[in-house]
Design an enzyme around this catalytic site. Structure first.
Site, mmCIF file in Angstrom:
data_model
loop_
_atom_site.group_PDB
_atom_site.id
_atom_site.type_symbol
_atom_site.label_atom_id
_atom_site.label_comp_id
_atom_site.label_asym_id
_atom_site.label_seq_id
_atom_site.Cartn_x
_atom_site.Cartn_y
_atom_site.Cartn_z
ATOM 1 N N ALA A 39 0.870 -1.193 0.000
ATOM 2 C CA ALA A 39 0.000 0.000 0.000
ATOM 3 C C ALA A 39 0.898 1.231 0.000
ATOM 4 O O ALA A 39 0.787 2.122 0.838
ATOM 5 C CB ALA A 39 -0.966 -0.002 1.184
ATOM 6 N N HIS A 44 6.997 5.643 1.751
ATOM 7 C CA HIS A 44 7.774 4.469 1.339
ATOM 8 C C HIS A 44 8.720 4.831 0.187
ATOM 9 O O HIS A 44 9.878 4.397 0.154
ATOM 10 C CB HIS A 44 6.838 3.362 0.841
ATOM 11 C CG HIS A 44 5.870 2.842 1.857
ATOM 12 N ND1 HIS A 44 4.518 3.049 1.758
ATOM 13 C CD2 HIS A 44 6.054 2.117 2.983
ATOM 14 C CE1 HIS A 44 3.897 2.455 2.781
ATOM 15 N NE2 HIS A 44 4.810 1.895 3.538
ATOM 16 N N GLY A 154 11.657 4.138 8.372
ATOM 17 C CA GLY A 154 11.136 5.479 8.594
ATOM 18 C C GLY A 154 11.066 5.844 10.070
ATOM 19 O O GLY A 154 10.752 5.009 10.918
ATOM 20 N N ASP A 157 7.746 5.337 12.330
ATOM 21 C CA ASP A 157 7.614 4.242 13.296
ATOM 22 C C ASP A 157 8.872 4.253 14.165
ATOM 23 O O ASP A 157 9.735 3.384 14.048
ATOM 24 C CB ASP A 157 7.439 2.919 12.551
ATOM 25 C CG ASP A 157 6.220 2.960 11.649
ATOM 26 O OD1 ASP A 157 5.112 2.786 12.151
ATOM 27 O OD2 ASP A 157 6.374 3.220 10.426
ATOM 28 N N SER A 193 -0.234 4.074 5.352
ATOM 29 C CA SER A 193 -1.182 3.262 4.560
ATOM 30 C C SER A 193 -2.548 3.278 5.231
ATOM 31 O O SER A 193 -3.575 3.139 4.565
ATOM 32 C CB SER A 193 -0.669 1.832 4.445
ATOM 33 O OG SER A 193 0.650 1.826 3.950
HETATM 34 P P1 AMP Z 1 4.936 -0.079 6.556
HETATM 35 O O1 AMP Z 1 4.608 -0.457 5.153
HETATM 36 O O2 AMP Z 1 3.902 0.784 7.217
HETATM 37 O O3 AMP Z 1 5.367 -1.258 7.391
HETATM 38 O O4 AMP Z 1 6.220 0.856 6.465
HETATM 39 C C1 AMP Z 1 7.387 0.429 5.803
HETATM 40 C C2 AMP Z 1 8.492 1.416 6.081
HETATM 41 O O5 AMP Z 1 8.101 2.709 5.614
HETATM 42 C C3 AMP Z 1 8.800 1.568 7.581
HETATM 43 O O6 AMP Z 1 10.197 1.713 7.757
HETATM 44 C C4 AMP Z 1 8.068 2.827 7.930
HETATM 45 O O7 AMP Z 1 8.599 3.506 9.036
HETATM 46 C C5 AMP Z 1 8.257 3.641 6.662
HETATM 47 N N1 AMP Z 1 7.247 4.702 6.560
HETATM 48 C C6 AMP Z 1 5.899 4.569 6.603
HETATM 49 N N2 AMP Z 1 5.300 5.765 6.546
HETATM 50 C C7 AMP Z 1 6.296 6.687 6.476
HETATM 51 C C8 AMP Z 1 6.334 8.109 6.401
HETATM 52 N N3 AMP Z 1 5.216 8.848 6.400
HETATM 53 N N4 AMP Z 1 7.543 8.711 6.343
HETATM 54 C C9 AMP Z 1 8.686 7.987 6.356
HETATM 55 N N5 AMP Z 1 8.718 6.654 6.415
HETATM 56 C C10 AMP Z 1 7.542 6.004 6.472
#
Ligand code: AMP
Length: 299
Positions: A39, A44, A154, A157, A193
């Site tokens: 997503a 990302h 990121g 988190d 997402s």
């Molecule tokens: P996720 O798909 O939510 O597991 O996120 C995958 C990676 O993208 C993780 O390292 C998150 O911290 C990073 N991430 C998600 N949203 C953001 C954002 N708004 N800014 C920077 N990094 C992000």
């Protein structure tokens, strides 16, 4: 040769992934991994851009990891659109998508887990039991599967990022971790997402979370005692229309322990808009005093 989705090469098996990476390493390339749950949004893709800047080859992984979702959480309704994600990754000049299925990641009899230690206890750890063990286990697996030289995560988190850094150090995983600042909408809402779940009314309220955290940081930096700044923030989040506040706390930016004077801090919050849980955090330069407020439900 890996299969393709559109123009992007995709592998679904660990041994295929390792073959490609070994080839790149033989050619002298530096390889970066960007783990995601799909997503994909601009946050990302910023991680992919950062990886692109630091490495010769970029792998993005997409795996919606069931072990980091609680029984009543959104695993089943988590947004999934692999074709759209692959197109975005190709446009961001990603070299390879690693998209393993459940059986590849968790073969029958799978039992070992990585414990995230004390960093997993406060903040989201209190409200999502088992979540960070799930994260630590799946990220450890992805890092060991890909054998990349560096991996990007990121700051959105932030607790997860600190846990991953701890796990990488403690288990001697040969990878460099890069933290990437949070990417936001123009109104300050951190891209996520899960923002797709928000109704128009909830979406209107959502940016208040970041506004409040930024204001708490300003107040604490200006000398307001941390407890007082955090209490003000908790009330302000509730007043903005959030339906529930899990926590709003000031903590040490590295250890996540209660903040001691003179240490760099971070303001953290998790709050609900209906069925959607949003998290955010904001840096805090070293200040003379600081504190913690737990807030369950409406103030
Ligand atoms: P996720 O798909 O939510 O597991 O996120 C995958 C990676 O993208 C993780 O390292 C998150 O911290 C990073 N991430 C998600 N949203 C953001 C954002 N708004 N800014 C920077 N990094 C992000």
């Amino acid at each position: 040769m890996p299969l393709k989705i559109g123009t992007l090469a995709v592998v679904r098996k660990v041994d295929e992934l390792r073959r490609v990476v070994a080839q790149w390493h033989r050619a002298g390339d530096v390889v970066a991994l960007v783990p995601t749950m799909g997503a994909l949004h601009r946050g990302h893709l910023t991680l992919v851009g950062e990886a692109r800047a630091l490495a010769d080859r970029v792998i993005a992984s997409i795996f919606v990891n069931p072990t980091q979702f609680g029984p009543n959480e959104d695993f089943n309704r988590y947004p999934r659109d692999e074709a759209a994600d692959a197109a975005k990754l190709a446009e961001a000049h990603c070299d390879l998508l690693y998209a393993p299925d459940l059986a590849e990641m968790y073969p029958a009899g799978f039992a070992a887990t990585v414990s995230a230690g004390p960093l997993a206890e406060p903040l989201c750890g209190r409200f999502r039991p088992g979540h960070f063990a799930g994260v630590a286990t799946v990220v450890t697996k992805l890092l060991l599967q890909a054998c990349a030289d560096l991996a990007c995560f990121g700051e959105k988190d932030y607790q997860q990022l600190q846990i991953i850094r701890r796990v990488v150090r403690d288990l001697d995983i040969p990878v460099r971790t890069e933290g990437v600042p949070t990417v936001r909408e123009e109104d300050g809402l951190a891209l996520s997402s899960r923002n797709a779940y928000l109704s128009p009314e909830e979406r209107r309220i959502a940016p208040a979370l970041h506004r409040v955290l930024a204001e708490v940081a300003v107040r604490a930096s200006a000398g307001t005692p941390g407890d007082e700044a955090a209490s003000w923030g908790a009330a302000a989040v509730n007043a903005a229309g959030f339906t529930k506040l899990d926590y709003l706390e000031i903590r040490d930016a590295e250890s996540l322990a209660p903040l001691a004077a003179g240490r760099p801090g971070r303001v953290f919050a998790a709050a609900w808009l209906g069925k959607t849980r949003l998290i955010d955090n904001e840096p805090l330069p070293p200040i003379p005093g600081a504190g913690t407020v737990e807030a369950g439900g409406k103030a």
